[in-house]
Design a protein around this motif. Structure first.
Motif, PDB file in Angstrom:
ATOM      1  N   ARG A  23       6.517   4.458   4.754  1.00 21.40           N
ATOM      2  CA  ARG A  23       5.490   4.735   3.796  1.00 21.40           C
ATOM      3  C   ARG A  23       5.612   6.296   3.914  1.00 21.40           C
ATOM      4  NH1 ARG A  23       3.078   0.216   5.445  1.00 21.40           N
ATOM      5  NH2 ARG A  23       2.345   1.336   7.469  1.00 21.40           N
TER       6      ARG A  23
ATOM      7  N   ARG B 279       1.715  -9.938   7.769  1.00 18.08           N
ATOM      8  CA  ARG B 279       1.463  -8.750   6.553  1.00 18.08           C
ATOM      9  C   ARG B 279       2.617  -7.770   6.879  1.00 18.08           C
ATOM     10  NH1 ARG B 279      -2.650  -9.630  10.039  1.00 18.08           N
ATOM     11  NH2 ARG B 279      -2.410  -7.389  10.748  1.00 18.08           N
ATOM     12  N   VAL B 280       3.476  -7.612   6.220  1.00 20.21           N
ATOM     13  CA  VAL B 280       4.673  -6.943   6.395  1.00 20.21           C
ATOM     14  C   VAL B 280       4.886  -5.945   4.990  1.00 20.21           C
ATOM     15  CG1 VAL B 280       7.013  -6.744   6.892  1.00 20.21           C
ATOM     16  CG2 VAL B 280       5.674  -8.565   7.980  1.00 20.21           C
ATOM     17  N   GLY B 281       4.989  -4.600   5.604  1.00 24.40           N
ATOM     18  CA  GLY B 281       5.157  -3.572   4.717  1.00 24.40           C
ATOM     19  C   GLY B 281       6.387  -2.927   4.806  1.00 24.40           C
ATOM     20  N   SER B 282       6.753  -1.977   5.735  1.00 23.38           N
ATOM     21  CA  SER B 282       7.731  -1.124   5.854  1.00 23.38           C
ATOM     22  C   SER B 282       9.240  -1.751   5.937  1.00 23.38           C
ATOM     23  CB  SER B 282       7.594  -0.405   7.192  1.00 23.38           C
ATOM     24  OG  SER B 282       6.354  -0.245   7.698  1.00 23.38           O
TER      25      SER B 282
ATOM     26  N   LYS C 253       0.883  -1.134  -0.009  1.00 23.38           N
ATOM     27  CA  LYS C 253       0.006  -0.090   0.030  1.00 23.38           C
ATOM     28  C   LYS C 253       0.927   1.117   0.050  1.00 23.38           C
ATOM     29  CE  LYS C 253      -0.382   0.223   5.038  1.00 23.38           C
ATOM     30  NZ  LYS C 253      -1.417  -0.302   6.098  1.00 23.38           N
TER      31      LYS C 253
ATOM     32  N   ILE D  85      -6.570  -6.523   2.693  1.00 24.72           N
ATOM     33  CA  ILE D  85      -6.205  -6.434   4.283  1.00 24.72           C
ATOM     34  C   ILE D  85      -6.901  -5.412   4.881  1.00 24.72           C
ATOM     35  CG2 ILE D  85      -3.726  -7.690   3.881  1.00 24.72           C
ATOM     36  CD1 ILE D  85      -2.483  -4.986   4.603  1.00 24.72           C
TER      37      ILE D  85
ATOM     38  N   MET E  47      -5.408  -7.582  14.440  1.00 27.23           N
ATOM     39  CA  MET E  47      -4.325  -6.538  14.475  1.00 27.23           C
ATOM     40  C   MET E  47      -4.220  -6.358  16.067  1.00 27.23           C
ATOM     41  SD  MET E  47      -4.929  -4.052  11.742  1.00 27.23           S
ATOM     42  CE  MET E  47      -3.674  -2.821  11.559  1.00 27.23           C
TER      43      MET E  47
ATOM     44  N   MET F  47       2.524  -7.497  11.981  1.00 27.97           N
ATOM     45  CA  MET F  47       3.034  -6.787  11.024  1.00 27.97           C
ATOM     46  C   MET F  47       4.523  -6.381  11.274  1.00 27.97           C
ATOM     47  SD  MET F  47      -0.223  -4.130  11.544  1.00 27.97           S
ATOM     48  CE  MET F  47       0.452  -2.709  11.389  1.00 27.97           C
ATOM     49  N   SER F  48       4.932  -5.436  10.564  1.00 30.10           N
ATOM     50  CA  SER F  48       6.549  -5.055  10.877  1.00 30.10           C
ATOM     51  C   SER F  48       7.034  -4.850  12.303  1.00 30.10           C
ATOM     52  CB  SER F  48       6.928  -3.904  10.061  1.00 30.10           C
ATOM     53  OG  SER F  48       6.882  -3.921   8.663  1.00 30.10           O
TER      54      SER F  48
HETATM   55  C1  LIG Z   1      -0.423  -1.300   6.701  1.00 27.31           C
HETATM   56  C2  LIG Z   1      -0.646  -2.733   7.157  1.00 27.31           C
HETATM   57  C3  LIG Z   1       0.259  -3.626   7.633  1.00 27.31           C
HETATM   58  C4  LIG Z   1       1.554  -3.626   7.325  1.00 27.31           C
HETATM   59  O1  LIG Z   1       2.029  -2.579   8.165  1.00 27.31           O
HETATM   60  P1  LIG Z   1       3.707  -2.363   8.240  1.00 27.31           P
HETATM   61  O2  LIG Z   1       3.905  -1.780   9.769  1.00 27.31           O
HETATM   62  O3  LIG Z   1       4.130  -1.444   7.158  1.00 27.31           O
HETATM   63  O4  LIG Z   1       4.385  -3.601   8.222  1.00 27.31           O
HETATM   64  C5  LIG Z   1      -0.357  -4.943   8.181  1.00 27.31           C
HETATM   65  N1  LIG Z   1      -1.678  -5.012   8.095  1.00 27.31           N
HETATM   66  C6  LIG Z   1      -2.769  -4.044   7.822  1.00 27.31           C
HETATM   67  C7  LIG Z   1      -4.032  -4.342   7.849  1.00 27.31           C
HETATM   68  C8  LIG Z   1      -2.211  -2.921   7.373  1.00 27.31           C
HETATM   69  O5  LIG Z   1      -3.135  -1.980   7.123  1.00 27.31           O
END
Ligand SMILES: *Cc1c(COP(=O)(O)O)cnc(C)c1O
Length: 226
Positions: A222, A213-216, A24, A66, A152, A197-198
């Motif tokens: 972001r 679910r990992v982004g950063s 995202k 997500i 979460m 997540m991260s």
């Molecule tokens: C953005 C998001 C993540 C990932 O977040 P990071 O901190 O970047 O890993 C995971 N789950 C959901 C539902 C999110 O909206």
């Protein structure tokens, strides 16, 4: 950087833990870079952005939604979505079922459980999830399949609290999985526990997560809050 990050990160993960790379707010080119390492599972939290990236990127990507999903937007993702993590009502599930039928497919979904001590997070309570799964209306839905749960944790530095929240979701997962073995509806096959997540994936894995679910960590910070 994205290539190195994702390869390094995946190397650290236990075999049974699946990674959803959360792209995202990141440009399609960043997804492309991760894709070139062989990774295929990506997560987005907004329908419009998800559809735009779906159109632009290779068709063998497995897209996961997500973020919160409004019923009037289900139709845009129904043709291609691989997994919806954020189902939080029977009404939404009925709409997903309807749109899945139109597209001649069965759409895999997770029920999102509210486990955090925060006002802002979406999700069902344990009681609501149990009621939903045992309702007659739910049993009618042939074009969706509940394949697990998502949660979460509270956004806090208190690791003990995060651990507690994940632990309780894992317990609930085990409980409804054994219940479902006996009451057995065909549209339920609980195998995925999406948590972490991260900032908290390590605790989540220790507490039984098999999908993070990992982004950063992969794409970097972001640019704007999301
Ligand atoms: C953005 C998001 C993540 C990932 O977040 P990071 O901190 O970047 O890993 C995971 N789950 C959901 C539902 C999110 O909206």
């Amino acid at each position: 950087m994205v290539k190195e990050n994702i390869l390094k990160f995946k190397n650290l993960l236990p075999q049974h833990v699946n990674l959803v790379a959360v792209s995202k707010t990141q440009p399609a080119i960043a997804v492309s870079e991760a894709y070139q390492t062989g990774h295929r599972v990506f997560g987005e939290n907004k329908v419009q952005e998800l559809v735009a990236k779906y159109n632009e990127l290779p068709k063998d990507i497995q897209w996961h939604l997500i973020g919160h999903l409004q019923t009037n937007k289900v139709k845009y993702i129904a043709p291609f979505i691989s997994l919806i993590h954020s189902v939080d009502s029977l009404k939404l599930l009925q709409e997903i079922n309807k749109q899945a039928a139109k597209n001649n497919r069965v759409i895999d979904c997770l029920l999102q459980l509210y486990i955090a001590n925060e006002e802002t997070k979406f999700g069902l309570s344990y009681e609501e999830a149990d009621l939903l799964l045992s309702s007659e209306e739910f049993k009618q839905l042939k074009n969706i399949r509940i394949v697990g749960l998502m949660g979460m944790a509270t956004n806090t530095t208190n690791a003990a609290q995060i651990r507690n929240e994940f632990h309780s979701l894992k317990n609930f997962f085990n409980m409804i999985r054994s219940l479902n073995l006996t009451r057995g509806t065909e549209n339920v096959e609980l195998k995925i526990l999406s948590m972490g997540m991260s900032s908290d994936y390590q605790i989540a894995i220790e507490e039984g997560s098999n999908m993070i679910r990992v982004g950063s960590i992969i794409f970097g910070e972001r640019n704007y809050a999301n």
